[in-house]
Design an enzyme around this catalytic site. Structure first.
Site, PDB file in Angstrom:
ATOM      1  N   GLU A  43       0.821  -1.216   0.000  1.00 14.94           N
ATOM      2  CA  GLU A  43       0.000   0.000   0.000  1.00 14.94           C
ATOM      3  C   GLU A  43       0.852   1.260   0.000  1.00 14.94           C
ATOM      4  O   GLU A  43       0.603   2.189  -0.766  1.00 14.94           O
ATOM      5  CB  GLU A  43      -0.939  -0.031   1.219  1.00 14.94           C
ATOM      6  CG  GLU A  43      -1.950   1.088   1.232  1.00 14.94           C
ATOM      7  CD  GLU A  43      -1.541   2.252   2.130  1.00 14.94           C
ATOM      8  OE1 GLU A  43      -2.117   3.327   1.961  1.00 14.94           O
ATOM      9  OE2 GLU A  43      -0.656   2.087   2.966  1.00 14.94           O
ATOM     10  N   ASP A  71      -8.138   1.563   6.028  1.00 13.23           N
ATOM     11  CA  ASP A  71      -6.682   1.609   6.045  1.00 13.23           C
ATOM     12  C   ASP A  71      -6.178   2.096   7.396  1.00 13.23           C
ATOM     13  O   ASP A  71      -5.360   1.472   8.035  1.00 13.23           O
ATOM     14  CB  ASP A  71      -6.193   2.519   4.926  1.00 13.23           C
ATOM     15  CG  ASP A  71      -4.691   2.668   4.903  1.00 13.23           C
ATOM     16  OD1 ASP A  71      -3.998   1.668   5.156  1.00 13.23           O
ATOM     17  OD2 ASP A  71      -4.213   3.777   4.652  1.00 13.23           O
TER      18      ASP A  71
END
Length: 114
Positions: A43, A71
């Site tokens: 990510e 997230d």
């Protein structure tokens, strides 16, 4: 410094959602649609894991109803959420049931439509 918030707080919350869904399934509940729970790597380097998965599953995703990204699930002392306007009423219901958000927030919703 931010490892506890990004992405680990999101991972902890994702695992709790998976556990809760498992409890519901154990009681006989069945979802009306398929539910995929996934965690990505790469990510911080450019959304590599999620991008690769989405590209390989584009046809299936064209029928998706919702996508939830957690997230950074927890960071700081103020509540903040963002999403599409189609999920606004769900967010409003959740906030109304949470005393912390209703007591501390002067403004819970702000729609940015562009």
């Amino acid at each position: 410094v931010y490892g506890a918030a990004d992405p680990n707080s999101g991972t902890a919350q994702m695992l709790e959602v998976a556990r809760g869904l498992g409890v519901l399934l154990g009681k006989g509940w069945l979802p009306k649609r398929s539910i995929y729970i996934a965690s990505w790597d790469g990510e911080e380097y450019g959304l590599l894991g999620s991008t690769a998965w989405a590209e390989m599953n584009a046809e299936m995703l064209s029928n998706a109803t919702a996508y939830l990204n957690v997230d950074t699930g927890v960071s700081g002392t103020k509540f903040n959420a963002a999403g599409t306007t189609t999920l606004a009423s769900l967010l409003a219901q959740v906030c109304k049931t949470n005393q912390q958000t209703t007591r501390q927030s002067k403004q819970v919703f702000r729609y940015d439509v562009t």
